[in-house]
Scaffold this motif. Structure first.
Motif, short mmCIF file in Angstrom:
data_model
loop_
_atom_site.label_atom_id
_atom_site.label_comp_id
_atom_site.label_asym_id
_atom_site.label_seq_id
_atom_site.Cartn_x
_atom_site.Cartn_y
_atom_site.Cartn_z
N GLN A 15 22.25 28.84 -0.14
CA GLN A 15 21.31 29.89 -0.51
C GLN A 15 20.87 29.77 -1.98
O GLN A 15 19.71 29.98 -2.29
N VAL A 18 18.30 27.03 -2.17
CA VAL A 18 17.02 27.51 -1.62
C VAL A 18 16.32 28.37 -2.67
O VAL A 18 15.12 28.21 -2.93
N ALA A 19 17.07 29.25 -3.32
CA ALA A 19 16.50 30.11 -4.37
C ALA A 19 15.93 29.26 -5.50
O ALA A 19 14.84 29.55 -6.01
N LEU A 22 12.64 27.78 -4.56
CA LEU A 22 11.60 28.80 -4.51
C LEU A 22 11.37 29.45 -5.88
O LEU A 22 10.58 30.38 -6.00
N HIS A 27 19.51 34.72 -6.01
CA HIS A 27 19.62 34.08 -4.70
C HIS A 27 19.62 35.10 -3.56
O HIS A 27 19.39 34.75 -2.41
N VAL A 30 16.52 35.45 -1.20
CA VAL A 30 16.35 34.60 -0.02
C VAL A 30 16.60 35.42 1.24
O VAL A 30 15.89 35.27 2.23
N ILE A 58 12.98 23.72 4.51
CA ILE A 58 12.55 24.56 3.40
C ILE A 58 11.30 23.97 2.76
O ILE A 58 10.33 24.69 2.46
#
Length: 71
Positions: A15, A18-19, A22, A27, A30, A58
């Motif tokens: 996570q 992913v944060a 982006l 986080h 997300v 992603i």
């Protein structure tokens, strides 16, 4: 050691990664995207507490958002 995120397309990421992709500072955001955007890739549950996303999924989602913004 290199800084930043360099992943292969079939790597699993957490996570926080992913944060970072982006450009989110928190986080936990997300989770909000996951709840509010049906197109956001669903994580793979490795255990009850461990969830991972495919890096490629992603990146495809991010690219689709860029493509939508161009239209």
């Amino acid at each position: 050691m290199e800084t930043g995120i360099r992943k292969m397309s079939n790597d699993f990421i957490g996570q926080r990664d992913v944060a970072n992709i982006l450009s989110l500072k928190n986080h936990r955001l997300v989770e909000k995207i996951l709840k509010n955007d049906e197109t956001f890739p669903r994580p793979i549950s490795l255990s009850q507490r461990v969830k991972r996303w495919r890096h490629d999924d992603i990146m495809k989602w991010v690219n689709s958002k860029f493509d939508e913004a161009k239209e």
